[in-house]
Design an enzyme around this catalytic site. Sequence first.
Site, PDB file in Angstrom:
ATOM      1  N   TRP A 118      -3.920  -1.537  -1.126  1.00  0.00           N
ATOM      2  CA  TRP A 118      -3.927  -2.752  -1.937  1.00  0.00           C
ATOM      3  C   TRP A 118      -4.459  -3.823  -1.008  1.00  0.00           C
ATOM      4  CZ3 TRP A 118      -3.622  -3.763  -6.936  1.00  0.00           C
ATOM      5  CH2 TRP A 118      -3.494  -5.083  -7.333  1.00  0.00           C
ATOM      6  N   ASN A 174       0.560  -0.853   6.142  1.00  0.00           N
ATOM      7  CA  ASN A 174       0.948  -1.643   4.971  1.00  0.00           C
ATOM      8  C   ASN A 174       1.518  -2.942   5.500  1.00  0.00           C
ATOM      9  OD1 ASN A 174       1.748  -2.568   2.472  1.00  0.00           O
ATOM     10  ND2 ASN A 174       3.680  -1.461   2.468  1.00  0.00           N
ATOM     11  N   GLY A 175       0.975  -4.069   5.041  1.00  0.00           N
ATOM     12  CA  GLY A 175       1.509  -5.358   5.483  1.00  0.00           C
ATOM     13  C   GLY A 175       0.386  -6.272   5.937  1.00  0.00           C
ATOM     14  N   LYS A 193      -2.329  -5.294 -19.566  1.00  0.00           N
ATOM     15  CA  LYS A 193      -2.060  -5.964 -18.298  1.00  0.00           C
ATOM     16  C   LYS A 193      -3.207  -6.899 -17.924  1.00  0.00           C
ATOM     17  CE  LYS A 193       0.068  -7.106 -14.603  1.00  0.00           C
ATOM     18  NZ  LYS A 193       1.122  -8.123 -14.792  1.00  0.00           N
ATOM     19  N   GLU A 206       7.125 -20.912 -19.692  1.00  0.00           N
ATOM     20  CA  GLU A 206       7.059 -19.559 -19.135  1.00  0.00           C
ATOM     21  C   GLU A 206       8.243 -18.735 -19.622  1.00  0.00           C
ATOM     22  OE1 GLU A 206       4.956 -17.755 -17.915  1.00  0.00           O
ATOM     23  OE2 GLU A 206       6.054 -16.113 -16.951  1.00  0.00           O
ATOM     24  N   ARG A 216       1.157   1.837  -5.879  1.00  0.00           N
ATOM     25  CA  ARG A 216       1.349   0.801  -4.846  1.00  0.00           C
ATOM     26  C   ARG A 216       0.022   0.202  -4.388  1.00  0.00           C
ATOM     27  NH1 ARG A 216       6.278   0.801  -2.159  1.00  0.00           N
ATOM     28  NH2 ARG A 216       5.276  -0.128  -0.340  1.00  0.00           N
ATOM     29  N   LYS A 257       7.862 -15.227 -21.762  1.00  0.00           N
ATOM     30  CA  LYS A 257       8.517 -13.974 -21.369  1.00  0.00           C
ATOM     31  C   LYS A 257       9.300 -13.399 -22.543  1.00  0.00           C
ATOM     32  CE  LYS A 257       6.958 -13.040 -17.515  1.00  0.00           C
ATOM     33  NZ  LYS A 257       5.753 -13.682 -18.021  1.00  0.00           N
ATOM     34  N   HIS A 285      10.655 -36.255 -31.294  1.00  0.00           N
ATOM     35  CA  HIS A 285       9.402 -36.444 -32.067  1.00  0.00           C
ATOM     36  C   HIS A 285       9.160 -35.290 -33.023  1.00  0.00           C
ATOM     37  CE1 HIS A 285       8.516 -39.883 -29.588  1.00  0.00           C
ATOM     38  NE2 HIS A 285       8.710 -39.148 -28.501  1.00  0.00           N
ATOM     39  N   CYS A 330       0.862  -1.186   0.000  1.00  0.00           N
ATOM     40  CA  CYS A 330       0.000   0.000   0.000  1.00  0.00           C
ATOM     41  C   CYS A 330       0.897   1.234   0.000  1.00  0.00           C
ATOM     42  CB  CYS A 330      -0.863   0.022   1.262  1.00  0.00           C
ATOM     43  SG  CYS A 330      -1.850  -1.461   1.481  1.00  0.00           S
ATOM     44  N   GLU A 382       6.891 -12.058 -25.325  1.00  0.00           N
ATOM     45  CA  GLU A 382       6.110 -10.841 -25.045  1.00  0.00           C
ATOM     46  C   GLU A 382       7.012  -9.629 -24.773  1.00  0.00           C
ATOM     47  OE1 GLU A 382       3.609 -10.972 -21.570  1.00  0.00           O
ATOM     48  OE2 GLU A 382       4.967 -12.275 -20.495  1.00  0.00           O
TER      49      GLU A 382
HETATM   50  C1  AGP Z   1       2.042 -12.814 -18.553  1.00  0.00           C
HETATM   51  O1  AGP Z   1       3.334 -12.258 -18.596  1.00  0.00           O
HETATM   52  C2  AGP Z   1       1.050 -12.079 -19.428  1.00  0.00           C
HETATM   53  N1  AGP Z   1       0.979 -10.730 -19.085  1.00  0.00           N
HETATM   54  C3  AGP Z   1      -0.274 -12.795 -19.557  1.00  0.00           C
HETATM   55  O2  AGP Z   1      -0.010 -14.047 -20.111  1.00  0.00           O
HETATM   56  C4  AGP Z   1      -1.091 -13.001 -18.257  1.00  0.00           C
HETATM   57  O3  AGP Z   1      -0.467 -13.949 -17.446  1.00  0.00           O
HETATM   58  C5  AGP Z   1      -2.474 -13.534 -18.672  1.00  0.00           C
HETATM   59  O4  AGP Z   1      -3.098 -12.573 -19.461  1.00  0.00           O
HETATM   60  C6  AGP Z   1      -3.363 -13.861 -17.469  1.00  0.00           C
HETATM   61  O5  AGP Z   1      -3.613 -12.677 -16.738  1.00  0.00           O
HETATM   62  P1  AGP Z   1      -4.269 -12.820 -15.280  1.00  0.00           P
HETATM   63  O6  AGP Z   1      -3.293 -13.593 -14.456  1.00  0.00           O
HETATM   64  O7  AGP Z   1      -4.476 -11.417 -14.809  1.00  0.00           O
HETATM   65  O8  AGP Z   1      -5.563 -13.570 -15.434  1.00  0.00           O
END
Ligand code: AGP
Length: 615
Positions: free
Chosen positions: A75, A101-102, A610, A484, A27, A488, A507, A2, A491
């Site tokens: 938060w 905060n915490g 996001k 993963e 925050r 990364k 395969h 927060c 994206e």
């Molecule tokens: C991850 O780096 C991406 N930004 C994206 O794959 C994200 O994980 C996905 O859109 C799911 O979002 P959420 O966890 O908010 O549901």
Amino acid sequence: MCGIVGYVGSQSALEVVTAGLKRLEYRGYDSAGVAVLADGGLAAAKKAGKLVNLEKELVERPLPTGSTGIGHTRWATHGGPTDANAHPHLDNAGRVAVVHNGIIENFAVLRAELAERGHELLSETDTEVVAHLLAEEFSVTADLAEAMRLVCRRLEGAFTLVAVHADEPDVVVGARRNSPLVVGVGEGEAFLASDVAAFIAHTRSAIELGQDQVVELRRGGVTVTGFDGRPGDVRSYHVDWDASAAEKGGYDYFMLKEIAEQPKAVADTLLGRIDVSGSLTLDEVRIPASELREIDKVVIVACGTAFHAGLIAKYAIEHWTRIPCEVELASEFRYRDPILDSRSLVIAISQSGETMDTLMALRHAREQGSRVLAICNTNGSTIPRESDAVLYTHAGPEVAVASTKAFLTQLVACYLVALYLGQVRGTKWGDEICAVIRDLSRISVEVERVLETMEPVRELARSLAEKDTVLFLGRHVGYPVALEGALKLKELAYMHAEGFAAGELKHGPIALIEDDLPVVVVAPSPRGRSVLHDKIVSNIQEIRARGARTIVIAEEGDEAVVPYADHLIRIPATPTLLQPLVATVPLQVFACELATARGNEVDQPRNLAKSVTVE
Ligand code: AGP
């Protein structure tokens, strides 16, 4: 996480505090509030929603002008984002205000004791108990700093507290344990804040508070003591960041800051979930144990990085509970007519809690009569609100689009759910659960160790900036880590990257191997299922023999991979199922550095949002 601001001086406290909160809004932004001391009393205002809602409230119902005050952007962890749960929290007489905060782990016990002593608590938060405890102690000490010391000695968990009392109109008191708090020292004025961004418009002279310290701010100066009252050592410094850098904690990008916050995020996600006997107490999982004992299938639905967390969770759930576990891309889930009923437990993993694909998947599951448990980082968001139960991760706001700390805390939450299922179903004994919890409790330090050894990874990433493809291989829980790592890189660096199960190479994908092609390999521990380790060593030999440039992530002491690793990235030895918590971090750093070397916008990569609130 927060945003907290405190002020005492000659300026308008309301102006200084609300301006500081604006700087800290990243925050936490699900509610905000302020308290001001004026005319011998205390006045407060607080509203759910973004700071702008509070500002509208203050226009409609102005507070009296005062030069001492505190403020907070929230938060949420305990209690949803409502007006009542917004900070500051006051005692029943309205003479004390506190922001926090915490996480106060023992708040439930303290709350019960206060209720027995006649206090009326109005919110669902852990913070409110502090306002009432401070009021009690102040009635004896008539000294807010001493009252704060007495209260802090009774609190367990991680907390930054800032409080004022109407009987001390020129005093602001703060305290910290395992949560940040910095002091700004001006001419005839002083500031308290979660980070320097809140006050560097006024002063760049700062004091960082140490663990278990209490600070008393007056116009004439600052006094620092321990919780025991002894004088505290004071570390003064000059802030040379600009305001924008300060919001990022001095990092160039929020993503770098959030990668660095992972040790604390992991530790915070464990807080308050293990009782004194070492048993799990997931009180937010409001699905009766009797129902959980009847579950005959777990289905995890999620997207992107959260989906990869689900893939890792599958290994833990099946290994610890012996319940079949399916992991589904949320966007595919409901269109394949999944077989669900009242004995299916659907787990929806989402950082934002607003991902439409995941929301629609959980709605479909509920229509089939299944119980839904959300694992979410955003308190009060849609997905937990529409679920039967929720386990919140405590990563704090994740601003960068590329998910990092949310992912690690999703893994921690998944492990906790798997252990909890094992606990209620009796497939894991108490001592076994305690052993895993002890291992999880050490991960925060292990992640910190990994972060301290990342310079070679950054150099390697920069050297590969011109490459157009990187492959990622893994086995067992290392396979979702490979996926993963590839996501990364896609994206952030906008380059082709693909993750494979290493056993799949022969395969088809091995046809992709060509001279100097970078291939990242996540090696399982040789101490775990040794057959997997031997096989991954063979895989590394196969690709290297065909010209690949092998980048191997392997645990300390694993010497078998050394002859075949062109680049070796060491991670701490961890239990097999927990390795993703440390193996993922180098891949996050690798992708971020390579993207930076390519001149990409790291926090907001092209074409991405996001939170994807459309299907
Ligand atoms: C991850 O780096 C991406 N930004 C994206 O794959 C994200 O994980 C996905 O859109 C799911 O979002 P959420 O966890 O908010 O549901």
